[in-house]
Write a protein that holds these residues in place. Structure first.
Motif, short mmCIF file in Angstrom:
data_model
loop_
_atom_site.label_atom_id
_atom_site.label_comp_id
_atom_site.label_asym_id
_atom_site.label_seq_id
_atom_site.Cartn_x
_atom_site.Cartn_y
_atom_site.Cartn_z
N ARG A 135 0.84 -1.21 0.00
CA ARG A 135 0.00 0.00 0.00
C ARG A 135 0.87 1.26 0.00
O ARG A 135 0.57 2.23 -0.71
CB ARG A 135 -0.92 0.01 1.23
N GLU A 194 0.84 3.98 -2.89
CA GLU A 194 0.57 5.40 -2.65
C GLU A 194 1.68 6.27 -3.23
O GLU A 194 1.40 7.33 -3.83
CB GLU A 194 0.42 5.66 -1.14
N SER A 195 2.94 5.83 -3.07
CA SER A 195 4.03 6.63 -3.64
C SER A 195 3.96 6.63 -5.17
O SER A 195 4.22 7.66 -5.81
CB SER A 195 5.40 6.12 -3.16
#
Length: 177
Positions: free
Chosen positions: A135, A139-140
């Motif tokens: 996750r 997200e990055s």
């Protein structure tokens, strides 16, 4: 009768079988007392009421102590012989051993269940750690994608502006000379 009065242990079933064998085989059924009459005489001698008894186990020794313990007779037996005491202690130890074995078996089953739960939780924890890492990486990457998309949009806007200027310059009429 003497053995019972001394609180010695008797194996009553063997005693009865030997008595029946003596009457049936050796005396051919003559001049003998059948075992049920023998038991009646024995119980009368010991002043035992013939009421509902207590269930015992197979191979359980039969003695005066047993009769008092099962409340077939009133009274308190005198000191048990060493052998009788050892038999009683052996019975108690055997019972305690069976209880302990059952307890250990129950505890082992509970330990196995807890180990299985721990393994499941560790698997889920390692899985959740991997999910958390994925996750964070996702997200990055999404943030990086948003930045690149914004740059691309700005680049397209700049290219459109430039193209608009070129089109305007091409569509303008040249001044008369």
């Amino acid at each position: 009768m003497e053995a019972l009065s001394k609180f010695d242990l008797l194996n009553l079933p063997v005693f009865i079988l030997e008595h029946v064998h003596k009457i049936v085989v050796k005396q051919k059924g003559k001049l003998g007392m059948a075992y049920r009459y023998f038991l009646t005489k024995l119980f009368k001698h010991l002043e035992i009421s013939l009421r509902a008894g207590t269930v015992g186990t197979m191979k359980q020794p039969f003695s005066m102590y047993t009769l008092v313990e099962c409340e077939c007779m009133e009274g308190r037996p005198g000191q048990l012989s060493k052998k009788s005491q050892l038999v009683v202690e052996k019975r108690q130890l055997k019972h305690e051993l069976e209880e302990m074995t059952a307890l250990v078996t129950k505890e082992n089953a509970e330990i196995a269940l807890l180990k299985a739960q721990l393994a499941k939780e560790q698997t889920e924890a390692s899985g959740s750690a991997e999910v958390t890492k994925l996750r964070a990486k996702s997200e990055s990457l999404l943030a990086q994608n948003a930045e690149l998309t914004e740059k691309l949009i700005k680049a397209h806007d700049a290219a459109n502006d430039h193209l608009t200027l070129v089109i305007q310059s091409l569509t303008q009429k040249p001044p008369f000379s």
